[in-house]
Design a protein around this motif. Sequence first.
Motif, PDB file in Angstrom:
ATOM      1  N   GLU A  62       0.909  -1.279   0.102  1.00  0.00           N
ATOM      2  CA  GLU A  62       0.097  -0.014  -0.153  1.00  0.00           C
ATOM      3  C   GLU A  62       0.965   1.179   0.154  1.00  0.00           C
ATOM      4  O   GLU A  62       0.706   2.343  -0.546  1.00  0.00           O
ATOM      5  CB  GLU A  62      -0.744  -0.071   1.241  1.00  0.00           C
ATOM      6  CG  GLU A  62      -2.242  -0.595   0.993  1.00  0.00           C
ATOM      7  CD  GLU A  62      -3.137  -0.606   2.349  1.00  0.00           C
ATOM      8  OE1 GLU A  62      -3.175   0.584   2.947  1.00  0.00           O
ATOM      9  OE2 GLU A  62      -3.520  -1.570   3.071  1.00  0.00           O
ATOM     10  N   ILE A  63       1.773   1.337   0.803  1.00  0.00           N
ATOM     11  CA  ILE A  63       2.859   2.399   1.026  1.00  0.00           C
ATOM     12  C   ILE A  63       3.553   2.425  -0.465  1.00  0.00           C
ATOM     13  O   ILE A  63       3.517   3.766  -0.804  1.00  0.00           O
ATOM     14  CB  ILE A  63       3.628   2.253   2.048  1.00  0.00           C
ATOM     15  CG1 ILE A  63       2.899   2.414   3.467  1.00  0.00           C
ATOM     16  CG2 ILE A  63       4.949   3.249   2.112  1.00  0.00           C
ATOM     17  CD1 ILE A  63       3.636   2.098   4.732  1.00  0.00           C
ATOM     18  N   ALA A  64       4.075   1.608  -1.048  1.00  0.00           N
ATOM     19  CA  ALA A  64       4.669   1.464  -2.442  1.00  0.00           C
ATOM     20  C   ALA A  64       3.810   2.259  -3.491  1.00  0.00           C
ATOM     21  O   ALA A  64       4.130   3.326  -4.103  1.00  0.00           O
ATOM     22  CB  ALA A  64       5.004   0.182  -2.973  1.00  0.00           C
ATOM     23  N   ARG A  65       2.291   1.907  -3.398  1.00  0.00           N
ATOM     24  CA  ARG A  65       1.410   2.372  -4.185  1.00  0.00           C
ATOM     25  C   ARG A  65       1.283   4.112  -3.919  1.00  0.00           C
ATOM     26  O   ARG A  65       1.318   4.783  -4.851  1.00  0.00           O
ATOM     27  CB  ARG A  65       0.053   1.861  -4.199  1.00  0.00           C
ATOM     28  CG  ARG A  65       0.163   0.470  -5.034  1.00  0.00           C
ATOM     29  CD  ARG A  65      -1.361  -0.028  -5.242  1.00  0.00           C
ATOM     30  NE  ARG A  65      -2.106  -0.698  -3.958  1.00  0.00           N
ATOM     31  CZ  ARG A  65      -1.758  -1.695  -3.275  1.00  0.00           C
ATOM     32  NH1 ARG A  65      -0.960  -2.644  -4.132  1.00  0.00           N
ATOM     33  NH2 ARG A  65      -2.355  -2.057  -2.079  1.00  0.00           N
ATOM     34  N   ALA A  66       1.336   4.452  -2.536  1.00  0.00           N
ATOM     35  CA  ALA A  66       1.013   5.728  -2.241  1.00  0.00           C
ATOM     36  C   ALA A  66       2.095   6.689  -2.672  1.00  0.00           C
ATOM     37  O   ALA A  66       2.104   7.795  -3.200  1.00  0.00           O
ATOM     38  CB  ALA A  66       0.788   6.013  -0.687  1.00  0.00           C
ATOM     39  N   CYS A  67       3.352   6.072  -2.641  1.00  0.00           N
ATOM     40  CA  CYS A  67       4.757   6.549  -3.097  1.00  0.00           C
ATOM     41  C   CYS A  67       5.008   6.851  -4.511  1.00  0.00           C
ATOM     42  O   CYS A  67       5.742   7.669  -5.027  1.00  0.00           O
ATOM     43  CB  CYS A  67       5.894   6.154  -2.331  1.00  0.00           C
ATOM     44  SG  CYS A  67       5.774   6.259  -0.593  1.00  0.00           S
ATOM     45  N   ALA A  68       4.261   5.827  -5.209  1.00  0.00           N
ATOM     46  CA  ALA A  68       4.498   5.711  -6.740  1.00  0.00           C
ATOM     47  C   ALA A  68       4.306   7.179  -7.364  1.00  0.00           C
ATOM     48  O   ALA A  68       3.118   7.728  -7.096  1.00  0.00           O
ATOM     49  CB  ALA A  68       3.538   4.755  -7.347  1.00  0.00           C
ATOM     50  N   GLY A  69       5.070   7.527  -8.140  1.00  0.00           N
ATOM     51  CA  GLY A  69       4.929   8.751  -9.139  1.00  0.00           C
ATOM     52  C   GLY A  69       5.210  10.082  -8.341  1.00  0.00           C
ATOM     53  O   GLY A  69       4.913  11.149  -8.723  1.00  0.00           O
ATOM     54  N   THR A  70       5.557   9.814  -6.988  1.00  0.00           N
ATOM     55  CA  THR A  70       5.996  11.223  -6.258  1.00  0.00           C
ATOM     56  C   THR A  70       7.665  11.176  -6.363  1.00  0.00           C
ATOM     57  O   THR A  70       8.329   9.948  -6.636  1.00  0.00           O
ATOM     58  CB  THR A  70       5.639  11.120  -4.771  1.00  0.00           C
ATOM     59  OG1 THR A  70       6.118   9.888  -4.048  1.00  0.00           O
ATOM     60  CG2 THR A  70       4.124  10.803  -4.780  1.00  0.00           C
ATOM     61  N   SER A  71       8.224  12.114  -5.761  1.00  0.00           N
ATOM     62  CA  SER A  71       9.839  12.024  -5.858  1.00  0.00           C
ATOM     63  C   SER A  71      10.208  11.577  -4.417  1.00  0.00           C
ATOM     64  O   SER A  71      11.424  11.580  -4.336  1.00  0.00           O
ATOM     65  CB  SER A  71      10.060  13.426  -5.885  1.00  0.00           C
ATOM     66  OG  SER A  71       9.625  14.338  -4.800  1.00  0.00           O
ATOM     67  N   LYS A  72       9.156  10.918  -3.505  1.00  0.00           N
ATOM     68  CA  LYS A  72       9.693  10.291  -2.250  1.00  0.00           C
ATOM     69  C   LYS A  72      10.544   9.181  -2.751  1.00  0.00           C
ATOM     70  O   LYS A  72      10.290   8.143  -3.275  1.00  0.00           O
ATOM     71  CB  LYS A  72       8.534   9.844  -1.409  1.00  0.00           C
ATOM     72  CG  LYS A  72       7.747  11.042  -1.082  1.00  0.00           C
ATOM     73  CD  LYS A  72       6.606  10.459  -0.240  1.00  0.00           C
ATOM     74  CE  LYS A  72       5.560  11.463  -0.196  1.00  0.00           C
ATOM     75  NZ  LYS A  72       4.179  11.022   0.340  1.00  0.00           N
ATOM     76  N   ARG A  73      11.620   9.172  -1.687  1.00  0.00           N
ATOM     77  CA  ARG A  73      12.626   7.861  -1.809  1.00  0.00           C
ATOM     78  C   ARG A  73      11.847   7.000  -0.762  1.00  0.00           C
ATOM     79  O   ARG A  73      11.415   7.178   0.212  1.00  0.00           O
ATOM     80  CB  ARG A  73      14.011   8.079  -1.170  1.00  0.00           C
ATOM     81  CG  ARG A  73      14.653   9.044  -2.353  1.00  0.00           C
ATOM     82  CD  ARG A  73      15.487   8.297  -3.161  1.00  0.00           C
ATOM     83  NE  ARG A  73      16.749   7.648  -2.428  1.00  0.00           N
ATOM     84  CZ  ARG A  73      17.720   8.236  -2.145  1.00  0.00           C
ATOM     85  NH1 ARG A  73      18.156   9.378  -2.709  1.00  0.00           N
ATOM     86  NH2 ARG A  73      18.697   7.357  -1.443  1.00  0.00           N
ATOM     87  N   LEU A  74      12.053   5.678  -1.275  1.00  0.00           N
ATOM     88  CA  LEU A  74      11.233   4.542  -0.226  1.00  0.00           C
ATOM     89  C   LEU A  74      12.075   3.316   0.096  1.00  0.00           C
ATOM     90  O   LEU A  74      12.815   2.971  -0.737  1.00  0.00           O
ATOM     91  CB  LEU A  74      10.085   4.082  -0.981  1.00  0.00           C
ATOM     92  CG  LEU A  74       9.191   2.999  -0.302  1.00  0.00           C
ATOM     93  CD1 LEU A  74       8.557   3.301   0.858  1.00  0.00           C
ATOM     94  CD2 LEU A  74       8.212   2.358  -1.404  1.00  0.00           C
TER      95      LEU A  74
END
Length: 508
Positions: free
Chosen positions: A271-283
């Motif tokens: 879920e978190i990976a989906r929420a971060c997808a397409g943003t500049s956030k590093r994960l």
Amino acid sequence: MTEARKTKAAIRPANGRLAMTTPADLARIEAWEYAPAPEARDYLAIQPRYELFIGGRWRKPKSGRHFTTINPATEETIAEIAEADAADVDRAVGAARAAYDKYWRRCPPAHRAKYLFRIARAIAERSRELAVLESVDGGKPIKEARDFDVPLAAQHFFYYAGWADKLEWAFPNTRPRPLGVAAQIIPWNFPLLMAAWKIAPALACGNTVVLKPAETTPLTALRLAEIIEQADLPPGVVNIITGSGATGAALAGHRGVDKVAFTGSTEVGKEIARACAGTSKRLTLELGGKAANIVFDDAPLEQAVEGIVNGIFFNQGHVCCAGSRLLVQESVHDVVAELLHRRMQTLRVGDPLDKNTDVGAINSAAQLRKIEELAQSGDADGCTRFQTECDLPARGFWYRPTFFTGVSMSHRIAQEEIFGPVLSVLTFRTPDEAVEKANNTPYGLSAGVWTDKGSKNFKIASQLRAGVVWSNTFNKFDPSSPFGGYRESGFGREGGIHGLLPYIEARP
Ligand code: NAI
Ligand code: MG
């Protein structure tokens, strides 16, 4: 002094074919019952209510709500904990951003190191208090909290304090720069240690932090907030907010965050990976596991049994890298099963605060239900269950150390993460079969190899798709060695030089 009693370790009769320890054997392997030796907790000051640690101050949640944290060994309520909502998350991220711009990015690296050393020393000084609190809030045996969680947490701060002013040496020919604000979400199995794994490298690299501990075990992270106050860190460099999954989702999804680090279940990680997808956030994600502990017929079997016990019963099996699948060479299956059976009878299950306890309480009622359900699927699939039958406390959440034989790869207990003290025993004939079975899982966090032959050990280890492979040992950790997974166990590394990388931009 209370006289030590001798009791017979009872065993539930095997419902299967293997002739396990007989009643006559049992009479010989009586376990010594020690007198109770509970660690004192009366000196431990626990407030009735905790607020949010934001911008260096304790603030009431804008949500106006609190939830309770309980002691899973007794089901007693310990304290009320603030529940941060989206507005509180926003305030915490704002405080972290302000601290980043105002102090932390400008703070000379050697000064960052000084703060980290202070935190490390304070953890070491307050180690007894932290160990008792960890045990009371989460149910883990005091000897583990005292000998593993707390010292290793202090060591992580010491270790990364050392790197703070040497980043150019860690990444030669680059100019390492911090990322900004790190959102860090951690689970309940190693609450203080996971906080240290997250906070120490982030601060060493010059980032500021908003950390959210798990809802069942917030107390040591909140105590760490007190230590951070004591260390006189500039306000807002570390913010600790409490709440459930919704708080975590608001934090990971906040637009002001530059980096998200998560440890927990694979579903939430996705879920978190989906929420971060397409943003500049590093994960970075550190998720579940289904580790294979491979025992060859030439291994020192008694030593291997100790490793197997440590691999799955350590911390009630609440370990992402737990050795929950034992792959044992067919020719030594029966002897290993019997040795394991005997060793299991001597494990002490009960009061986590007792210094002699080996296996403590299951962390929550929900986790206990999950373990029970998965273990029942093992029965339904026709596997043979072996379990200790010691007395369990009347209240609290408990599960007896258990192993199943006759498990095949298609069974759920061989596939799904059980996160409890339940071992699935499978067999193999050749090294290739061992490797194939070990790798036949969506996970890839850890593995163990037991053999007397060094070259065989290296050969097998190199074929295992797991982030960590222990050789003739299991569940050993050191701040200088990286830890992390492959595939559905996540990506990114924590610990060692590798653990700095997720928190910096290292470009020439
Ligand atoms: P979880 O993944 O729900 O909880 C871990 C952390 O994530 C907690 O702080 C929680 O509040 C937070 N969280 C929950 N939902 C979130 C969301 N949507 N967005 C952001 N943060 C969120 O784990 P849970 O439910 O406590 O345990 C379920 C299973 O997960 C366990 O049975 C075990 O198999 C696995 N697990 C694995 C861990 C590991 O170390 N890899 C640790 C804990 C659980
Ligand atoms: Mg609790």
